[in-house]
Design an enzyme around this catalytic site. Structure first.
Site, PDB file in Angstrom:
ATOM      1  N   GLN A  19       0.841  -1.199   0.000  1.00 46.65           N
ATOM      2  CA  GLN A  19       0.000   0.000   0.000  1.00 46.65           C
ATOM      3  C   GLN A  19       0.873   1.245   0.000  1.00 46.65           C
ATOM      4  OE1 GLN A  19      -3.455  -0.614   3.021  1.00 46.65           O
ATOM      5  NE2 GLN A  19      -1.882  -2.078   3.577  1.00 46.65           N
ATOM      6  N   VAL A  41       3.595   4.134  -1.041  1.00 42.95           N
ATOM      7  CA  VAL A  41       3.889   4.880  -2.274  1.00 42.95           C
ATOM      8  C   VAL A  41       5.327   5.393  -2.278  1.00 42.95           C
ATOM      9  CG1 VAL A  41       1.476   5.566  -2.649  1.00 42.95           C
ATOM     10  CG2 VAL A  41       2.937   7.023  -1.237  1.00 42.95           C
ATOM     11  N   HIS A  45      -1.350   1.527  -4.322  1.00 40.58           N
ATOM     12  CA  HIS A  45      -1.783   2.920  -4.155  1.00 40.58           C
ATOM     13  C   HIS A  45      -0.947   3.886  -4.997  1.00 40.58           C
ATOM     14  CE1 HIS A  45      -3.877   1.989  -0.036  1.00 40.58           C
ATOM     15  NE2 HIS A  45      -4.581   1.598  -1.071  1.00 40.58           N
ATOM     16  N   GLY A 102       2.960  -4.672   8.925  1.00 38.74           N
ATOM     17  CA  GLY A 102       2.949  -3.232   9.172  1.00 38.74           C
ATOM     18  C   GLY A 102       1.792  -2.488   8.555  1.00 38.74           C
TER      19      GLY A 102
HETATM   20  P1  OAD Z   1      -1.212   2.883   9.050  1.00 43.71           P
HETATM   21  O1  OAD Z   1      -0.472   4.115   9.445  1.00 43.71           O
HETATM   22  O2  OAD Z   1      -2.686   2.899   9.121  1.00 43.71           O
HETATM   23  O3  OAD Z   1      -0.717   1.663   9.941  1.00 43.71           O
HETATM   24  C1  OAD Z   1       0.644   1.408  10.154  1.00 43.71           C
HETATM   25  C2  OAD Z   1       0.729   0.094  10.911  1.00 43.71           C
HETATM   26  O4  OAD Z   1       2.107  -0.235  11.034  1.00 43.71           O
HETATM   27  C3  OAD Z   1       0.171   0.148  12.337  1.00 43.71           C
HETATM   28  O5  OAD Z   1      -0.677  -0.969  12.534  1.00 43.71           O
HETATM   29  C4  OAD Z   1       1.416   0.074  13.233  1.00 43.71           C
HETATM   30  O6  OAD Z   1       1.167  -0.638  14.446  1.00 43.71           O
HETATM   31  C5  OAD Z   1       2.369  -0.701  12.340  1.00 43.71           C
HETATM   32  N1  OAD Z   1       3.797  -0.430  12.581  1.00 43.71           N
HETATM   33  C6  OAD Z   1       4.393   0.753  12.824  1.00 43.71           C
HETATM   34  N2  OAD Z   1       5.723   0.605  12.913  1.00 43.71           N
HETATM   35  C7  OAD Z   1       5.971  -0.715  12.715  1.00 43.71           C
HETATM   36  C8  OAD Z   1       7.172  -1.503  12.673  1.00 43.71           C
HETATM   37  N3  OAD Z   1       8.378  -0.967  12.859  1.00 43.71           N
HETATM   38  N4  OAD Z   1       7.043  -2.832  12.445  1.00 43.71           N
HETATM   39  C9  OAD Z   1       5.824  -3.406  12.263  1.00 43.71           C
HETATM   40  N5  OAD Z   1       4.675  -2.710  12.285  1.00 43.71           N
HETATM   41  C10 OAD Z   1       4.749  -1.381  12.502  1.00 43.71           C
HETATM   42  O7  OAD Z   1      -0.697   2.507   7.575  1.00 43.71           O
HETATM   43  P2  OAD Z   1      -1.385   1.584   6.484  1.00 43.71           P
HETATM   44  O8  OAD Z   1      -2.088   0.436   7.085  1.00 43.71           O
HETATM   45  O9  OAD Z   1      -0.354   1.324   5.457  1.00 43.71           O
HETATM   46  O10 OAD Z   1      -3.692   5.241   1.791  1.00 43.71           O
HETATM   47  O11 OAD Z   1      -2.452   2.571   5.882  1.00 43.71           O
HETATM   48  C11 OAD Z   1      -3.201   2.172   4.771  1.00 43.71           C
HETATM   49  C12 OAD Z   1      -3.484   3.347   3.860  1.00 43.71           C
HETATM   50  O12 OAD Z   1      -4.071   4.404   4.624  1.00 43.71           O
HETATM   51  C13 OAD Z   1      -2.267   4.000   3.240  1.00 43.71           C
HETATM   52  O13 OAD Z   1      -1.812   3.317   2.087  1.00 43.71           O
HETATM   53  C14 OAD Z   1      -2.772   5.352   2.898  1.00 43.71           C
HETATM   54  C15 OAD Z   1      -3.468   5.665   4.205  1.00 43.71           C
HETATM   55  O14 OAD Z   1      -4.388   6.628   4.221  1.00 43.71           O
HETATM   56  C16 OAD Z   1      -3.867   6.254   0.943  1.00 43.71           C
HETATM   57  O15 OAD Z   1      -3.263   7.303   1.032  1.00 43.71           O
HETATM   58  C17 OAD Z   1      -4.867   5.956  -0.128  1.00 43.71           C
END
Ligand code: OAD
Length: 243
Positions: A101, A103, A119, A186
Site C-alpha cells: 500500500q 507509495v 496505491h 505493518g
Molecule cells: P497505518 O499508518 O494505518 O498503519 C501502520 C501500521 O504499522 C500500524 O498498525 C502500526 O502498528 C504498524 N507499525 C508501525 N511501525 C511498525 C514496525 N516498525 N514494524 C511493524 N509494524 C509497525 O498505515 P497503512 O495500514 O499502510 O492510503 O495505511 C493504509 C493506507 O491508509 C495507506 O496506504 C494510505 C493511508 O491513508 C492512501 O493514502 C490511499
C-alpha cells in the site's frame, strides 16, 4: 513468539505460493511516518484536506505542497532490513508476490521486482487532462504543468474515493486465491480493499500471518501473529535463505 516464528519460518517453503501485503509500518524504521498512531501523518494533517480528488480540485497548491514535502522526506530515506528481507524472500520463493500500500518506492529500491504498488507511487506524476504520465524524481515546482498540454499535473497516487489502478485489484484477488501462505506486515488493516486481503486468502485456504507492533482488526484471522518490529522479525524469518 520464538515458537511461532520458527513455525512460520518452516512454512517459507520454495515450493509454496507466498503473498505478502505491506503497509506504512514496513517503512517506519526507514524514517517514513505512518498514517495512523501517535506520530501518524493523519494526526497532523486531515486526510480529507489532502488525499482526496475534491481537495486537489479546490486547493491544488496545498495538496502539492504536502506531496512535495513527502517526496523530499522519502528521498532522504533508505530501505531498511524489512524491505531487504522481502527482496531476499522473493529470490528464494519462485511463486511470490509482494503487494504494497506504500507509495514511497522503498521496496523497489531494496530489490523487490514481483511487486504491486496498489496505491501508486510518490515518484509518478500524471496529467489531470491528457494521458501524459511519467516517473519523476527531480523536485517539482509548486504547481507543475504537463509538458504535453500545459494542464496541471497531479501525484500518481490513489486518493480516498478513487478506484485502484486498473487491473491491480483483479491481479491481487487472483493471486490471493492461490496463496498457500499470506503474510501481512505493518498495516493497520483499516483501509479497503487491502484490509480484506487477509480474509480472502484465509477463505481460499492460505495460512495467514500478521507482523505488526500491535494487534489489528485482522489479528483474529491470523494463524500466527508476530508482534514486534518488521525490521527485527523479517530478517529472522529469512535467516538461512541466501540472497
Ligand atoms: P497505518 O499508518 O494505518 O498503519 C501502520 C501500521 O504499522 C500500524 O498498525 C502500526 O502498528 C504498524 N507499525 C508501525 N511501525 C511498525 C514496525 N516498525 N514494524 C511493524 N509494524 C509497525 O498505515 P497503512 O495500514 O499502510 O492510503 O495505511 C493504509 C493506507 O491508509 C495507506 O496506504 C494510505 C493511508 O491513508 C492512501 O493514502 C490511499
Amino acid at each position: 513468539m520464538q515458537a511461532s516464528l520458527e513455525m512460520v519460518k518452516a512454512l517459507l517453503d520454495p515450493g509454496k505460493k507466498v503473498v505478502v501485503l505491506t503497509g506504512a509500518g514496513v517503512s517506519a524504521e526507514s524514517g517514513v511516518p505512518t498514517f495512523r498512531g501517535k506520530d501518524g501523518l493523519w494526526k497532523t494533517y486531515r486526510a480529507e484536506d489532502l488525499a482526496r480528488p475534491d481537495a486537489f480540485a479546490a486547493r491544488p497548491e496545498l495538496v502539492w505542497e504536502f506531496y512535495n514535502w513527502r517526496r523530499e522526506l522519502v528521498a532522504g530515506c533508505e530501505p531498511n532490513a524489512a524491505h531487504r528481507s522481502l527482496a531476499v524472500m522473493e529470490q528464494q520463493i519462485p511463486n511470490f508476490l509482494l503487494i504494497t500500500q506504500n507509495v514511497d518506492g522503498l521496496h523497489a529500491r531494496a530489490g523487490s521486482r514481483k511487486l504491486v504498488e496498489m496505491h501508486g507511487s510518490l515518484w509518478r506524476v500524471r496529467c489531470t487532462a491528457c494521458a501524459h504520465a511519467r516517473e519523476e524524481r527531480a523536485p517539482l515546482p509548486p504547481l507543475p504543468e504537463c509538458p504535453v498540454c500545459g494542464h496541471l499535473l497531479r501525484p500518481g497516487v490513489v486518493w480516498f474515493g478513487e478506484p485502484l489502478i486498473p487491473g491491480v485489484l483483479k491481479l491481487a484477488v487472483e493471486q490471493l486465491g492461490h496463496a498457500d501462505l499470506f503474510i501481512s506486515v505493518g498495516t493497520s488493516n483499516l483501509v479497503q480493499p487491502a484490509a480484506s486481503f487477509h480474509q480472502l486468502a484465509k477463505d481460499h485456504g492460505a495460512i495467514t500471518v500478521e507482523i505488526n507492533l500491535e494487534a489489528t482488526p485482522n489479528t483474529g484471522l491470523s494463524d500466527f501473529a508476530l508482534h514486534g518490529r518488521a525490521g527485527d522479525i523479517l530478517p529472522e524469518l529469512i535467516a538461512g535463505m541466501t540472497p
